[in-house]
Design an enzyme around this catalytic site. Structure first.
Site, PDB file in Angstrom:
ATOM      1  N   LYS A 104      -7.680  -3.694  -2.508  1.00 52.50           N
ATOM      2  CA  LYS A 104      -6.956  -2.764  -3.847  1.00 52.50           C
ATOM      3  C   LYS A 104      -6.090  -3.636  -4.371  1.00 52.50           C
ATOM      4  CE  LYS A 104      -6.224   0.429  -6.663  1.00 52.50           C
ATOM      5  NZ  LYS A 104      -5.838   2.084  -6.083  1.00 52.50           N
ATOM      6  N   LYS A 117       4.194   0.163  -9.087  1.00 54.18           N
ATOM      7  CA  LYS A 117       4.276  -0.099  -7.769  1.00 54.18           C
ATOM      8  C   LYS A 117       3.378  -0.963  -6.884  1.00 54.18           C
ATOM      9  CE  LYS A 117       1.863   2.784  -5.473  1.00 54.18           C
ATOM     10  NZ  LYS A 117       0.734   3.089  -4.727  1.00 54.18           N
TER      11      LYS A 117
END
Length: 292
Positions: A174, A242
């Site tokens: 990811k 983030k």
């Protein structure tokens, strides 16, 4: 495994809500919990059961799925007071579909392994549209046995489901995804601004690029957002910021140079901190170039 396994779902935000709906539509008995009651009430009206806390969801479920904003949120929900670990039974499966740091993902999996519980890290890509349509790409880290058990559940939410490797591998995949997505959004934004400032219709440039090697889903979807200057969130900029922290951490840990993404990370900082646009879609990176 059959669809008779009971599934618990914790975290009903922009992504979690439609993902939980897909599980309910696929026939899984579903117990849900979230910080805000509205999404829980909606799913209960559609046939789900409300869980009073993460521990309660775990007690009612064979498989527990979490979809939460950041690493501390997952650690609190999973291992904190009245968390999943407090209610989970031996032989259960935990699937964290959040995007978090690889190190804590491995540590949580190890903590559950000591309780005879398997845990998978299974972050997703595809945004809100993919969650609604059940076409998410799912990148899975964990054991082969746990992955095989999870496949029918994951297939209710996604179409490209890949077992990447052991615990933490899904989160590394990811991070790679977010590196490519962020760098491509920035490149598309720069290209469209360059076209416009050079006196060429950017919509026509986008149309031309879509037919060649520069064509991509990001040019198609986010390029249109940029042309329309409409940035309603499919994936909020603050969440990609983030994720940028996770990418930078993984690069530092592995000694990997990522010069292009460091520019994107700095732009995300500007978009969120300086421009105050953290709740806009991450394609709003375009606005930082458009305003100059």
């Amino acid at each position: 495994m059959s669809q008779r396994e009971r599934v618990g779902f914790i975290g009903l935000g922009i992504m979690g809500m439609p993902m939980a709906r897909r599980l309910l539509a696929a026939g899984f008995p579903l117990t849900v919990h979230s910080r805000t009651p509205g999404p829980v009430d909606e799913l209960v009206a559609a046939g789900a059961v409300a869980g009073d806390a993460p521990a309660g969801v775990a007690r009612s479920s064979d498989v527990i799925v979490t979809m939460l904003p950041d690493t501390p949120d997952v650690e609190q929900v999973v291992l904190g007071d009245d968390g999943v670990a407090s209610g989970v039974a031996a032989g259960a499966l935990v699937i964290d579909m959040s995007t978090i740091d690889p190190g804590p993902a491995r540590a949580m999996a190890e903590a559950f392994r000591a309780r005879d519980v398997e845990m998978l890290d299974a972050p997703v890509s595809g945004g809100e549209r993919g969650a609604i349509d059940g076409t998410l790409s799912v990148m899975v880290g964990g054991s082969e046995q746990a992955f095989a058990r999870a496949v029918p559940i994951l297939e209710a939410m996604g179409t490209n489901i890949v077992h990447v490797g052991p615990s933490g591998a899904g989160q590394i995949a990811k991070a790679c995804n977010q590196l490519v997505v962020g760098a491509t959004i920035e490149a598309v934004a720069e290209a469209l601004v360059l076209a416009e400032r050079s006196g060429v219709e950017p919509g026509k440039v986008r149309e031309a690029l879509l037919g060649g090697f520069a064509g991509s889903k990001i040019l198609e979807v986010h390029g249109q957002r940029m042309l329309d200057r409409v940035f309603e969130p499919g994936f909020r900029a603050r969440l990609h910021r983030k994720d940028a922290r996770i990418v930078l951490g993984a690069a530092e840990a592995s000694g990997t140079p990522i010069p292009s993404f460091r520019v994107v990370a700095a732009q995300l900082d500007r978009l969120v901190d300086d421009a105050g646009c953290g709740d806009l879609d991450h394609s709003a990176l375009f606005t930082l170039l458009d305003e100059r």
